[in-house]
Scaffold this motif. Structure first.
Motif, mmCIF file in Angstrom:
data_model
loop_
_atom_site.group_PDB
_atom_site.id
_atom_site.type_symbol
_atom_site.label_atom_id
_atom_site.label_comp_id
_atom_site.label_asym_id
_atom_site.label_seq_id
_atom_site.Cartn_x
_atom_site.Cartn_y
_atom_site.Cartn_z
ATOM 1 N N VAL A 1 1.360 3.584 -12.820
ATOM 2 C CA VAL A 1 0.625 4.049 -11.646
ATOM 3 C C VAL A 1 -0.507 3.093 -11.257
ATOM 4 N N PRO A 2 -1.343 2.621 -12.188
ATOM 5 C CA PRO A 2 -2.379 1.673 -11.780
ATOM 6 C C PRO A 2 -1.804 0.403 -11.130
ATOM 7 N N GLN A 3 -0.660 -0.056 -11.614
ATOM 8 C CA GLN A 3 -0.047 -1.244 -11.013
ATOM 9 C C GLN A 3 0.440 -0.951 -9.591
ATOM 10 N N ILE A 4 1.063 0.200 -9.393
ATOM 11 C CA ILE A 4 1.509 0.568 -8.037
ATOM 12 C C ILE A 4 0.299 0.669 -7.112
ATOM 13 N N PHE A 5 -0.760 1.302 -7.600
ATOM 14 C CA PHE A 5 -1.964 1.415 -6.784
ATOM 15 C C PHE A 5 -2.484 0.027 -6.414
ATOM 16 N N ALA A 6 -2.534 -0.881 -7.359
ATOM 17 C CA ALA A 6 -3.031 -2.239 -7.090
ATOM 18 C C ALA A 6 -2.184 -2.938 -6.031
ATOM 19 N N VAL A 7 -0.878 -2.786 -6.119
ATOM 20 C CA VAL A 7 0.016 -3.405 -5.128
ATOM 21 C C VAL A 7 -0.255 -2.828 -3.742
ATOM 22 N N CYS A 8 -0.429 -1.518 -3.669
ATOM 23 C CA CYS A 8 -0.644 -0.862 -2.376
ATOM 24 C C CYS A 8 -1.990 -1.229 -1.773
ATOM 25 N N VAL A 9 -3.016 -1.349 -2.608
ATOM 26 C CA VAL A 9 -4.323 -1.804 -2.129
ATOM 27 C C VAL A 9 -4.199 -3.225 -1.584
ATOM 28 N N ALA A 10 -3.471 -4.078 -2.289
ATOM 29 C CA ALA A 10 -3.273 -5.455 -1.822
ATOM 30 C C ALA A 10 -2.511 -5.491 -0.499
ATOM 31 N N GLU A 11 -1.520 -4.629 -0.357
ATOM 32 C CA GLU A 11 -0.755 -4.577 0.899
ATOM 33 C C GLU A 11 -1.685 -4.246 2.065
ATOM 34 N N PHE A 12 -2.534 -3.237 1.888
ATOM 35 C CA PHE A 12 -3.464 -2.882 2.961
ATOM 36 C C PHE A 12 -4.474 -4.012 3.169
ATOM 37 N N GLY A 13 -5.005 -4.533 2.079
ATOM 38 C CA GLY A 13 -5.994 -5.606 2.173
ATOM 39 C C GLY A 13 -5.469 -6.843 2.877
ATOM 40 N N ALA B 1 -3.373 10.597 -12.473
ATOM 41 C CA ALA B 1 -2.191 9.848 -12.027
ATOM 42 C C ALA B 1 -1.684 10.361 -10.689
ATOM 43 N N GLU B 2 -1.712 11.667 -10.497
ATOM 44 C CA GLU B 2 -1.265 12.248 -9.223
ATOM 45 C C GLU B 2 -2.184 11.819 -8.086
ATOM 46 N N TYR B 3 -3.483 11.859 -8.331
ATOM 47 C CA TYR B 3 -4.454 11.424 -7.321
ATOM 48 C C TYR B 3 -4.255 9.939 -7.001
ATOM 49 N N ALA B 4 -4.048 9.123 -8.018
ATOM 50 C CA ALA B 4 -3.842 7.687 -7.791
ATOM 51 C C ALA B 4 -2.581 7.437 -6.976
ATOM 52 N N LEU B 5 -1.535 8.221 -7.192
ATOM 53 C CA LEU B 5 -0.313 8.070 -6.387
ATOM 54 C C LEU B 5 -0.569 8.478 -4.942
ATOM 55 N N ALA C 1 9.037 3.532 -5.481
ATOM 56 C CA ALA C 1 8.367 4.440 -6.416
ATOM 57 C C ALA C 1 7.671 5.570 -5.663
ATOM 58 N N LEU C 2 7.015 5.234 -4.558
ATOM 59 C CA LEU C 2 6.286 6.256 -3.814
ATOM 60 C C LEU C 2 7.222 7.182 -3.043
ATOM 61 N N ALA C 3 8.331 6.655 -2.559
ATOM 62 C CA ALA C 3 9.318 7.518 -1.888
ATOM 63 C C ALA C 3 9.869 8.537 -2.879
ATOM 64 N N ALA C 4 10.177 8.103 -4.099
ATOM 65 C CA ALA C 4 10.685 9.026 -5.124
ATOM 66 C C ALA C 4 9.627 10.069 -5.487
ATOM 67 N N TRP C 5 8.376 9.641 -5.618
ATOM 68 C CA TRP C 5 7.288 10.571 -5.933
ATOM 69 C C TRP C 5 7.084 11.574 -4.802
#
Length: 189
Positions: free
Chosen positions: A6-18, A113-117, A147-151
């Motif tokens: 989850v932290p890695q997915i969050f990091a990728v998503c932050v980078a995408e927005f950034g 983890a749920e909040y981070a997703l 990963a986010l679509a599945a979640w």
């Protein structure tokens, strides 16, 4: 979600927005892909979420935080404001034990983890919104989108009931994860 970093997915998503924030240029006042919002208001929304993350991961309640993050969070340097808020949110998500900690949200207590997703999904979908708003590349990281679509499949009715996403947009059965996620979030991919 079992087996998902989850932290890695969050990091990728932050980078995408950034990545999109860093190419806004002089388009801050332009209308965003979200009706009624400008590009600046869209970025401010994400900055606000990132500013809320550290105290919420630290155990604060919504009432304790209060209106601390009301008003102009972007100032004269919206890119710098995003960068600073993003680093703080990333640090909060990566902190030891953050994924197991209880986070007190407006609609109830959830595991970190749920909040981070939730935050990751918001960053990723808003990366697409921002890209569409400023004419940037709107392709999202395929692994994060998958990963986010599945979640999101089992939780989307709760989001819709809360009124935070629009009605789903049908996508072809063979659509990729980006299109599936965007469709579930009420976007027309």
């Amino acid at each position: 979600m079992t087996g998902v970093d989850v932290p890695q997915i969050f990091a990728v998503c932050v980078a995408e927005f950034g990545d999109r924030v860093h190419v806004v240029g002089d388009q801050w006042g332009a209308p965003s892909a979200l009706p009624g919002w400008t590009v600046q208001e869209l970025v401010r929304h994400v900055v606000e979420e990132d500013r809320w993350a550290p105290p919420l991961f630290a155990g604060a309640t919504i009432a304790e935080i209060g209106d601390r993050f009301s008003g102009d969070l972007l100032g004269t340097d919206p890119v710098g404001a995003f960068d600073t808020a993003a680093v703080s949110a990333l640090d909060a998500v990566r902190e030891a034990g953050a994924m197991e900690r209880t986070v007190h949200l407006s609609f109830g207590d959830l595991p970190g983890a749920e909040y981070a997703l939730q935050l990751a999904a918001d960053h990723l979908v808003h990366a697409w919104d921002l890209a569409r708003s400023i004419g940037a590349d709107d392709r999202l990281d395929p692994a994060a989108a998958a990963a986010l679509a599945a979640w999101f499949v089992p939780v989307q009715p709760l989001y819709r009931q809360a009124g935070v996403i629009g009605e789903p947009v049908p996508v072809p059965a063979a659509a990729g994860p980006q299109a599936r996620l965007l469709g579930m979030m009420g976007r027309t991919p």
